[in-house]
Write a protein that holds these residues in place. Structure first.
Motif, PDB file in Angstrom:
ATOM      1  N   GLY A  61       0.902  -1.260   0.016  1.00  0.00           N
ATOM      2  CA  GLY A  61       0.088  -0.185   0.091  1.00  0.00           C
ATOM      3  C   GLY A  61       0.590   1.266   0.134  1.00  0.00           C
ATOM      4  N   GLY A  62       1.962   1.207   0.734  1.00  0.00           N
ATOM      5  CA  GLY A  62       2.830   2.376   0.787  1.00  0.00           C
ATOM      6  C   GLY A  62       3.341   2.706  -0.442  1.00  0.00           C
ATOM      7  N   ILE A  63       3.635   1.593  -1.265  1.00  0.00           N
ATOM      8  CA  ILE A  63       4.331   1.933  -2.661  1.00  0.00           C
ATOM      9  C   ILE A  63       3.242   2.616  -3.485  1.00  0.00           C
ATOM     10  N   LEU A  64       2.137   2.128  -3.495  1.00  0.00           N
ATOM     11  CA  LEU A  64       0.765   2.632  -4.283  1.00  0.00           C
ATOM     12  C   LEU A  64       0.828   4.188  -3.988  1.00  0.00           C
ATOM     13  N   LEU A  65       0.882   4.551  -2.709  1.00  0.00           N
ATOM     14  CA  LEU A  65       0.598   5.844  -1.940  1.00  0.00           C
ATOM     15  C   LEU A  65       1.696   6.814  -2.487  1.00  0.00           C
ATOM     16  N   VAL A  66       2.726   6.438  -2.711  1.00  0.00           N
ATOM     17  CA  VAL A  66       3.665   7.397  -2.898  1.00  0.00           C
ATOM     18  C   VAL A  66       3.407   8.117  -4.265  1.00  0.00           C
ATOM     19  N   PRO A  67       3.391   9.415  -4.516  1.00  0.00           N
ATOM     20  CA  PRO A  67       2.841  10.023  -5.522  1.00  0.00           C
ATOM     21  C   PRO A  67       3.393   9.848  -6.862  1.00  0.00           C
ATOM     22  N   TRP A  68       4.708   9.172  -6.988  1.00  0.00           N
ATOM     23  CA  TRP A  68       5.496   9.108  -8.315  1.00  0.00           C
ATOM     24  C   TRP A  68       4.986   7.638  -8.711  1.00  0.00           C
ATOM     25  N   LEU A 144      -3.985   8.559   6.449  1.00  0.00           N
ATOM     26  CA  LEU A 144      -4.099   7.844   5.209  1.00  0.00           C
ATOM     27  C   LEU A 144      -5.260   8.532   4.419  1.00  0.00           C
ATOM     28  N   LEU A 145      -6.490   8.130   4.880  1.00  0.00           N
ATOM     29  CA  LEU A 145      -7.714   8.817   4.531  1.00  0.00           C
ATOM     30  C   LEU A 145      -7.564  10.153   3.870  1.00  0.00           C
ATOM     31  N   ALA A 146      -6.966  10.991   4.687  1.00  0.00           N
ATOM     32  CA  ALA A 146      -6.783  12.244   4.349  1.00  0.00           C
ATOM     33  C   ALA A 146      -6.064  12.480   2.925  1.00  0.00           C
ATOM     34  N   THR A 147      -5.062  11.760   3.062  1.00  0.00           N
ATOM     35  CA  THR A 147      -3.975  11.555   1.899  1.00  0.00           C
ATOM     36  C   THR A 147      -4.770  11.213   0.631  1.00  0.00           C
ATOM     37  N   ALA A 148      -5.194   9.875   0.771  1.00  0.00           N
ATOM     38  CA  ALA A 148      -6.106   9.182  -0.517  1.00  0.00           C
ATOM     39  C   ALA A 148      -6.961  10.214  -0.934  1.00  0.00           C
ATOM     40  N   VAL A 149      -7.685  11.008  -0.310  1.00  0.00           N
ATOM     41  CA  VAL A 149      -8.798  11.970  -0.896  1.00  0.00           C
ATOM     42  C   VAL A 149      -8.267  13.151  -1.475  1.00  0.00           C
ATOM     43  N   ALA A 150      -7.017  13.678  -0.737  1.00  0.00           N
ATOM     44  CA  ALA A 150      -6.362  14.734  -1.369  1.00  0.00           C
ATOM     45  C   ALA A 150      -5.715  14.392  -2.650  1.00  0.00           C
ATOM     46  N   GLU A 151      -5.022  13.275  -2.851  1.00  0.00           N
ATOM     47  CA  GLU A 151      -4.549  12.891  -4.196  1.00  0.00           C
ATOM     48  C   GLU A 151      -5.632  12.602  -5.262  1.00  0.00           C
ATOM     49  N   ALA A 152      -6.788  11.906  -4.726  1.00  0.00           N
ATOM     50  CA  ALA A 152      -7.966  11.987  -5.669  1.00  0.00           C
ATOM     51  C   ALA A 152      -7.715  10.843  -6.898  1.00  0.00           C
ATOM     52  N   LYS A 153      -6.680   9.822  -6.656  1.00  0.00           N
ATOM     53  CA  LYS A 153      -6.477   9.023  -7.635  1.00  0.00           C
ATOM     54  C   LYS A 153      -6.723   7.676  -7.211  1.00  0.00           C
ATOM     55  N   VAL A 154      -7.180   6.758  -8.294  1.00  0.00           N
ATOM     56  CA  VAL A 154      -7.387   5.432  -7.954  1.00  0.00           C
ATOM     57  C   VAL A 154      -6.548   4.348  -7.130  1.00  0.00           C
ATOM     58  N   VAL A 155      -5.049   4.706  -7.648  1.00  0.00           N
ATOM     59  CA  VAL A 155      -4.002   4.069  -7.133  1.00  0.00           C
ATOM     60  C   VAL A 155      -3.722   4.481  -5.740  1.00  0.00           C
ATOM     61  N   ALA A 156      -3.926   5.693  -5.179  1.00  0.00           N
ATOM     62  CA  ALA A 156      -3.765   6.214  -3.780  1.00  0.00           C
ATOM     63  C   ALA A 156      -5.061   5.615  -3.070  1.00  0.00           C
ATOM     64  N   VAL A 158      -6.481   2.695  -3.491  1.00  0.00           N
ATOM     65  CA  VAL A 158      -6.176   1.251  -3.467  1.00  0.00           C
ATOM     66  C   VAL A 158      -4.889   1.228  -2.348  1.00  0.00           C
ATOM     67  N   GLY A 159      -3.805   2.082  -2.441  1.00  0.00           N
ATOM     68  CA  GLY A 159      -2.903   2.052  -1.755  1.00  0.00           C
ATOM     69  C   GLY A 159      -3.383   2.335  -0.133  1.00  0.00           C
ATOM     70  N   SER A 160      -4.016   3.382   0.177  1.00  0.00           N
ATOM     71  CA  SER A 160      -4.391   3.730   1.564  1.00  0.00           C
ATOM     72  C   SER A 160      -5.399   2.377   2.038  1.00  0.00           C
ATOM     73  N   ALA A 161      -6.084   1.766   1.236  1.00  0.00           N
ATOM     74  CA  ALA A 161      -6.965   0.682   1.662  1.00  0.00           C
ATOM     75  C   ALA A 161      -6.102  -0.474   1.963  1.00  0.00           C
ATOM     76  N   LEU A 162      -5.008  -0.778   1.310  1.00  0.00           N
ATOM     77  CA  LEU A 162      -4.131  -1.794   1.933  1.00  0.00           C
ATOM     78  C   LEU A 162      -3.348  -1.303   2.914  1.00  0.00           C
ATOM     79  N   VAL A 163      -2.844  -0.210   2.980  1.00  0.00           N
ATOM     80  CA  VAL A 163      -2.003   0.000   4.515  1.00  0.00           C
ATOM     81  C   VAL A 163      -2.973   0.181   5.549  1.00  0.00           C
ATOM     82  N   ILE A 164      -4.394   0.513   5.339  1.00  0.00           N
ATOM     83  CA  ILE A 164      -5.337   0.600   6.518  1.00  0.00           C
ATOM     84  C   ILE A 164      -5.762  -0.932   6.920  1.00  0.00           C
ATOM     85  N   PHE A 165      -5.695  -1.866   5.931  1.00  0.00           N
ATOM     86  CA  PHE A 165      -6.033  -3.260   6.047  1.00  0.00           C
ATOM     87  C   PHE A 165      -4.884  -3.723   6.924  1.00  0.00           C
ATOM     88  N   GLY A 166      -3.522  -3.536   6.679  1.00  0.00           N
ATOM     89  CA  GLY A 166      -2.381  -4.047   7.346  1.00  0.00           C
ATOM     90  C   GLY A 166      -2.274  -3.314   8.876  1.00  0.00           C
TER      91      GLY A 166
END
Length: 205
Positions: A61-68, A144-156, A158-166
């Motif tokens: 999830g962390g890899i997916l959350l990275v903006p790059w 994580l939720l705030a970051t995913a909403v701010a990035e507004a991308k599917v990959v973010a 999914v990444g936040s969901a994975l990290v939260i699951f972890g």
């Protein structure tokens, strides 16, 4: 000012808000790692398989959350975050990360990056631990939720969901470990008084 120029200005300001989020995350990570030396020696650790189960979800999830990652995959925003919205989300994220530090300070040397039992281990039920059993994880979920909403991308998302699951897996693993180590009379009673991840939520164990 033309409509096109106005929209471009809004997008630049929103981008700056995203930069603020990135800086906050970097500062938090650096301070968190630096403070890892403030910890007592562990007497017992959770099973290695349990540890890597939740770590795998967090790393992926962390890899997916990275903006790059989103840029590499050419993932486009699925909604537009306004200038004000971007900074509101940054404030929410900062509040979540502040909760993690408040909780870590209360734990002091009992904190560990992995699930362990320390010498003279005791239940901390004051400060943030009075209203949620895992305030560090709670704060991370908020950030994580705030970051995913701010990035507004599917990959973010999914990444936040994975990290939260972890995080949830780690919390459940920690619950089982501490219940076995400290016993139902001590940790079990604490679990019956205080919710696991969502403050003030009515619960039943």
């Amino acid at each position: 000012m033309s409509t096109g120029a106005s929209l471009w200005s809004v997008r630049i300001m929103a981008f700056q808000a995203n930069q603020v989020l990135e800086v906050i995350w970097i500062v938090w990570l650096m301070s968190w790692v630096a403070a890892s030396f403030w910890s007592d020696r562990a007497q017992k650790r959770a099973a290695t398989l349990d540890i890597w189960t939740y770590r795998a979800a967090m790393i992926a999830g962390g890899i997916l959350l990275v903006p790059w990652t989103g840029q590499l995959l050419e993932d486009k925003p699925i909604w537009e975050v306004s200038y004000v919205g971007g900074y509101v989300l940054a404030a929410v994220m900062l509040a979540g990360l502040s909760l993690t530090w408040w909780a870590r300070i209360y734990l002091g040397p009992l904190w560990s990056s992995v699930i362990t039992r320390k010498k003279d281990h005791e239940i901390i039920d004051t400060g943030p631990y009075a209203f949620v059993r895992h305030p560090i994880y709670c704060g991370l979920i908020i950030a994580l939720l705030a970051t995913a909403v701010a990035e507004a991308k599917v990959v973010a998302l999914v990444g936040s969901a994975l990290v939260i699951f972890g995080v949830w897996l780690k919390a459940r693993t920690e619950e089982r470990f501490l219940l076995a180590e400290l016993g139902p009379d001590i940790y079990g009673a604490y679990c019956r008084r205080v919710p696991m991840l969502i403050p003030f939520l009515p619960h039943r164990r």
